[in-house]
Write an enzyme that holds these catalytic residues in place. Structure first.
Site, PDB file in Angstrom:
ATOM      1  N   ASP A 408       0.866  -1.170   0.000  1.00  0.00           N
ATOM      2  CA  ASP A 408       0.000   0.000   0.000  1.00  0.00           C
ATOM      3  C   ASP A 408       0.910   1.230   0.000  1.00  0.00           C
ATOM      4  O   ASP A 408       1.556   1.546   0.995  1.00  0.00           O
ATOM      5  CB  ASP A 408      -0.894  -0.016   1.246  1.00  0.00           C
ATOM      6  CG  ASP A 408      -1.879   1.142   1.289  1.00  0.00           C
ATOM      7  OD1 ASP A 408      -1.713   2.105   0.509  1.00  0.00           O
ATOM      8  OD2 ASP A 408      -2.808   1.091   2.117  1.00  0.00           O
ATOM      9  N   HIS A 409       0.938   1.912  -1.145  1.00  0.00           N
ATOM     10  CA  HIS A 409       1.901   3.004  -1.295  1.00  0.00           C
ATOM     11  C   HIS A 409       1.580   4.207  -0.418  1.00  0.00           C
ATOM     12  O   HIS A 409       2.411   5.117  -0.254  1.00  0.00           O
ATOM     13  CB  HIS A 409       1.952   3.437  -2.764  1.00  0.00           C
ATOM     14  CG  HIS A 409       3.331   3.814  -3.224  1.00  0.00           C
ATOM     15  ND1 HIS A 409       4.360   4.092  -2.359  1.00  0.00           N
ATOM     16  CD2 HIS A 409       3.852   3.970  -4.470  1.00  0.00           C
ATOM     17  CE1 HIS A 409       5.454   4.397  -3.039  1.00  0.00           C
ATOM     18  NE2 HIS A 409       5.166   4.330  -4.333  1.00  0.00           N
ATOM     19  N   ARG A 410       0.368   4.247   0.174  1.00  0.00           N
ATOM     20  CA  ARG A 410       0.057   5.315   1.125  1.00  0.00           C
ATOM     21  C   ARG A 410       0.882   5.162   2.398  1.00  0.00           C
ATOM     22  O   ARG A 410       1.184   6.150   3.081  1.00  0.00           O
ATOM     23  CB  ARG A 410      -1.426   5.291   1.485  1.00  0.00           C
ATOM     24  CG  ARG A 410      -2.383   5.527   0.330  1.00  0.00           C
ATOM     25  CD  ARG A 410      -3.816   5.304   0.770  1.00  0.00           C
ATOM     26  NE  ARG A 410      -4.029   3.944   1.275  1.00  0.00           N
ATOM     27  CZ  ARG A 410      -5.182   3.520   1.792  1.00  0.00           C
ATOM     28  NH1 ARG A 410      -6.225   4.339   1.862  1.00  0.00           N
ATOM     29  NH2 ARG A 410      -5.305   2.271   2.222  1.00  0.00           N
TER      30      ARG A 410
END
Length: 436
Positions: A408-410
């Site tokens: 999850d690049h967040r």
């Protein structure tokens, strides 16, 4: 005073469920621990046990009812020396979302006579006593056309388990199987469920088809995976890993554990490697919570297990602190109980990261969808013999697998994801480091 039996919350996220099957009938005496019903939650089909002793005075929610809210009174239990007639006259609960339309439709379209025969035969059979069987055994019996009334159970209290069904002969076909085999043309073109307008619009009458109602589990899988892909920007990072040392160590370990009846799989060792890599790179062992980032102090690994009708992810807690043999015992137990619908909610809810291994199915490479609210999942492909440049520069043959991490690049930066993949690769290629 009669005891109210209410729809239980069988998982932390459960708000409603389907009362899939009653395993008791009115007039039956139950004790604490007796299985009363099978309830389909958003995660799996689970068994509901009696807490109190008494006599089933009135069943208020019919089996097959969907959308039954948690806390709805589904049955009344009469205690010792209590007049059951007073229980029968107890007021019904507020009407849950039951399948009245479906029942009415089935009454109208009584075309397949065998199916109608099955519906009328079920209560008759139950008068002689309920058939105790695990959810998995029931599904297998349906698939093989085996009448559970003719099967002897080897489980506790004579309960029918998977092995009993597998050993039984499919001689006595169930009416349901006969109905499915008879009017093939009609069954293929005449849906037996009440369809949504969206479904009806997609039908092509020129192509033989059937329509099945989605289970609660399948609906949840669809909702959660859609949520994951829409909300979590996925980043994918892949590495190739040489497995030869790990396979050799596994052979030595299993030789030592053979006397204890324990067998470690390659996947058990990969679970350990991922857990240790997550502890080494804690930036990937996190959950994105909107305004905060939750960081975990240990690695609880969710292991993807395919079960009839869907997928479930039982958890190996504190996998970084467990030995290979402990992980092997845990995954074997969790996997078996997952397929029988016997997991407790806390055993499949949570986890800090996931692993999905499709190598055993011959898949060499794939990218997995993140299991929310986690931020990391590892997709494992099959190990293959390939020409390989060895450490000394010579050309040889090695067993190589592909591993792809979805992040999850967040919450996880690409550089941190790369560090996790490098750490995972190092543990797998130098497996003694996991036992040192």
């Amino acid at each position: 005073m009669p005891i109210e039996i209410k729809m239980p919350a069988l998982s932390p996220t459960m708000e409603e469920g389907k009362l899939a099957k009653w395993l008791v009938k009115e007039g039956d005496t139950v004790s604490s621990g007796d299985i009363m019903a099978e309830i389909e939650t958003d995660k799996a089909t689970m068994e509901f046990e009696a807490v109190d002793e008494g006599t089933v005075g009135k069943i208020l929610v019919a089996e097959g009812s969907e959308g039954v809210k948690v806390g709805t009174v589904i049955a009344m239990l009469a205690v010792e020396d209590e007049d059951i007639s007073s229980v029968e006259s107890a007021p019904a609960p507020s009407a849950p979302k039951q399948e009245a339309p479906k029942a009415a439709e089935e009454a109208k379209t009584a075309a397949p006579a065998p199916a109608a025969a099955k519906a009328s035969a079920a209560p008759a059979a139950s008068k002689e006593g309920r058939v105790l069987a695990s959810p998995l055994a029931r599904r297998l019996a349906d698939a093989k056309g085996i009448d559970l009334d003719a099967v002897s159970g080897s489980g506790p209290k004579g309960r029918i388990v998977k092995a009993d069904v597998e050993a039984a002969q499919a001689g006595a076909s169930k009416p349901k199987a006969a109905a499915a085999a008879a009017p093939a043309g009609e069954a293929a073109t005449a849906p037996t469920v009440e369809m949504a307008d969206e479904t009806r619009a997609l039908l092509d009458a020129r192509v033989p088809h059937s329509v099945e109602k989605l289970s609660s589990m399948r609906k949840t899988i669809a909702r959660r995976l859609t949520q994951s892909k829409q909300e979590a920007p996925h980043i994918y990072l892949s590495v190739e890993i040489v497995l030869d040392k790990l396979i050799a160590l596994r052979g030595e370990i299993n030789e030592m554990l053979g006397k204890r009846g324990i067998k470690v799989s390659v996947n058990d060792m990969l679970v350990k490697a991922l857990a240790m890599a997550l502890v080494e790179v804690p930036e990937c062992n996190v959950t994105f919570a909107g305004n905060e980032l939750i960081k975990y102090g240990r690695a609880d690994i969710s292991v993807a297990v395919s079960i009839p009708g869907g997928l479930i992810t039982p958890i190996v807690p504190d996998a970084n602190g467990k030995t290979f043999s402990q992980i092997a015992q845990a995954t074997k137990d969790l996997g078996a109980r997952a397929k029988e619908g016997k997991l407790k909610p806390e055993e499949f809810t949570g986890g800090t990261a996931s692993i999905s291994n499709m190598g055993m199915m011959g898949i060499t490479q794939f990218s997995a969808v993140i299991n929310p609210p986690q931020s990391t999942i590892l997709a494992i492909g099959a190990g293959e013999k390939r020409p390989w440049v060895m450490a000394d520069g010579s050309l040889g043959v090695a067993t190589v697998m592909n591993a792809t991490g979805s992040f999850d690049h967040r919450a996880v930066d690409g550089a941190d994801g790369a560090r996790l993949m490098a750490a995972f690769k190092a543990y797998v290629e130098n497996p003694l480091s996991m036992v040192a």
